[in-house]
Design an enzyme around this catalytic site. Structure first.
Site, short mmCIF file in Angstrom:
data_model
loop_
_atom_site.label_atom_id
_atom_site.label_comp_id
_atom_site.label_asym_id
_atom_site.label_seq_id
_atom_site.Cartn_x
_atom_site.Cartn_y
_atom_site.Cartn_z
N GLU A 18 0.84 -1.21 0.00
CA GLU A 18 0.00 0.00 0.00
C GLU A 18 0.87 1.25 0.00
O GLU A 18 2.07 1.18 0.19
CB GLU A 18 -0.88 0.03 1.26
CG GLU A 18 -2.31 -0.43 1.05
CD GLU A 18 -3.13 0.56 0.21
OE1 GLU A 18 -2.65 1.67 -0.07
OE2 GLU A 18 -4.25 0.19 -0.17
N ARG A 101 -7.50 0.72 13.27
CA ARG A 101 -6.16 1.09 12.82
C ARG A 101 -6.32 2.11 11.71
O ARG A 101 -7.37 2.22 11.08
CB ARG A 101 -5.38 -0.12 12.31
CG ARG A 101 -5.97 -0.77 11.03
CD ARG A 101 -4.92 -1.62 10.34
NE ARG A 101 -5.40 -2.42 9.24
CZ ARG A 101 -5.51 -2.00 7.97
NH1 ARG A 101 -5.24 -0.73 7.64
NH2 ARG A 101 -5.92 -2.83 7.02
N ASN A 103 -5.70 3.54 7.94
CA ASN A 103 -5.52 2.94 6.62
C ASN A 103 -4.83 3.99 5.74
O ASN A 103 -3.90 4.63 6.19
CB ASN A 103 -6.87 2.42 6.07
CG ASN A 103 -6.66 1.41 4.96
OD1 ASN A 103 -5.72 0.62 5.03
ND2 ASN A 103 -7.49 1.43 3.95
N ASN A 154 -9.98 5.04 2.49
CA ASN A 154 -8.99 4.65 1.50
C ASN A 154 -8.49 5.82 0.67
O ASN A 154 -8.23 6.89 1.22
CB ASN A 154 -9.55 3.49 0.66
CG ASN A 154 -8.67 2.26 0.80
OD1 ASN A 154 -7.45 2.38 0.81
ND2 ASN A 154 -9.27 1.09 0.92
N ASP A 204 -9.93 1.32 -4.12
CA ASP A 204 -8.93 1.33 -3.04
C ASP A 204 -8.10 2.61 -3.12
O ASP A 204 -8.65 3.69 -3.00
CB ASP A 204 -8.12 0.01 -3.14
CG ASP A 204 -7.41 -0.33 -1.85
OD1 ASP A 204 -6.96 0.58 -1.16
OD2 ASP A 204 -7.29 -1.52 -1.53
O1 LIG Z 1 -5.27 -1.73 1.38
C1 LIG Z 1 -6.22 -1.29 2.02
O2 LIG Z 1 -6.67 -0.18 1.86
C2 LIG Z 1 -6.86 -2.16 3.08
O3 LIG Z 1 -6.10 -2.04 4.23
C3 LIG Z 1 -6.95 -3.57 2.60
O4 LIG Z 1 -7.26 -4.43 3.60
C4 LIG Z 1 -7.81 -3.76 1.36
O5 LIG Z 1 -7.52 -2.85 0.39
C5 LIG Z 1 -9.30 -3.82 1.59
O6 LIG Z 1 -9.64 -4.97 2.27
C6 LIG Z 1 -10.12 -3.76 0.34
O7 LIG Z 1 -11.09 -2.85 0.46
ZN LIG Z 2 -6.00 1.09 0.44
#
Ligand SMILES: O=C(O)[C@H](O)[C@@H](O)[C@H](O)[C@H](O)CO
Ligand SMILES: [Zn+2]
Length: 299
Positions: A18, A101, A103, A154, A204
């Site tokens: 990520e 947590r 993201n 996200n 995402d």
């Molecule tokens: O990468 C991220 O943003 C999340 O932490 C992941 O766990 C996945 O992308 C998610 O499950 C899909 O929506």
């Molecule tokens: Zn993500």
């Protein structure tokens, strides 16, 4: 005629790669592997990777104007000193939500670090809903909260004129826009600019290109899509040889290359045999469009 080329530049076997971000000064791509608790820096010239291990899930990393990086670890914004691998807590959020947590996160054009939270997943996209919030860490280290009720906070980025903030809450299957005030960091007037089609799966990570169009990585969709946020139309689809594409950024010479992260977690053994490069770092060239440099955190 298309001269798009897709290559895996690093077989990192990320469980959940990520937050790719290009660091021009070192010709490097930074990214994280969230559950593996790793921040990685891949030198595009030497092809070597350096890794720093953190003590909890690390979900995003950004450049810091004063040197080093800032990351989101667990529910904390932490400064990261790459030289001695030490972290220092700058702020903590969601103190009453022990299962949360951070993201995805990214720095705004004024140097604030925006990042959202989510409940810990039991499997990809399976989690207690509405537990997340969106925050930003200001350069003076105070934190502001924008809204709560988020499922999976996200992708995020800002329009080239800095007047719009784009945001993805994955389980809404929508790319949203807000009016954005650069001076104060305030956002308002939320609306959807694109709803994902079924085969595009889960939106995402996201980044903007130098033409003001949005690129969204589609988790389980094995692709990045280019969207025109003004017309709400999809302009382009670029498919990758891995299904769990998580995020994208521009980098390389003049930001003419796109880097894409992806995940291995959630794939069954057959899937991993079919897609052995899952969890690697992919480079797309020949898109004919450039990105813009990432903003560094100003604090
Ligand atoms: O990468 C991220 O943003 C999340 O932490 C992941 O766990 C996945 O992308 C998610 O499950 C899909 O929506
Ligand atoms: Zn993500």
């Amino acid at each position: 005629m298309s001269s798009i080329k897709i290559e895996c530049v690093l077989l990192e076997n990320c469980r959940c790669g990520e937050s790719p971000v290009w660091e021009e000064a070192s010709n490097s791509l930074l990214f994280v592997d969230i559950p593996a608790k790793k921040v990685c820096r891949w030198d595009s010239l030497s092809k070597q990777v350096q890794r720093v291990t953190t003590d909890a899930s690390v979900s995003s990393v950004v450049l810091r104007q004063s040197g080093g990086y800032v990351t989101t670890i667990g529910t904390k914004f932490c400064a990261l000193n790459w030289e001695d691998q030490s972290t220092t807590v700058l702020a903590t959020v969601d103190k009453d939500k022990k299962n949360n947590r951070f993201n995805d996160g990214k720095v705004d054009p004024a140097g604030r670090y925006f990042a959202g939270t989510m409940a810990e997943e039991t499997a990809p996209a399976i989690l207690e809903r509405h537990q997340g919030s969106l925050y930003s860490l200001f350069p003076d280290h105070h934190v502001e909260k924008y809204f709560d009720q988020v499922d999976i906070s996200n992708g995020l980025d800002w329009s080239l004129d800095h007047k719009i903030f784009y945001y993805i809450d994955s389980l809404s299957y929508s790319v949203d826009a807000f009016d954005y005030e650069l001076q104060t960091g305030k956002i308002c007037n939320r609306r959807s600019v694109y709803r994902l089609e079924k085969e595009e799966q889960i939106p995402d990570g996201m980044c903007i290109d130098a033409d003001g169009k949005l690129w969204v990585a589609c988790y389980n969709g094995g692709r990045v899509i280019r969207l025109d946020p003004e017309t709400g139309k999809r302009l382009q689809t670029v498919k990758l040889p891995v299904d769990k594409t998580t995020s994208c950024c521009f980098g390389g010479k003049d930001y003419s290359e796109m880097y894409v992260t992806c995940a291995r977690d959630g794939m069954d053994p057959e899937g991993l045999i079919r897609q052995p490069k899952a969890g690697g770092i992919f480079k797309i060239t020949g898109l004919g469009v450039k990105g813009i440099p990432p903003y560094p955190y100003a604090g």
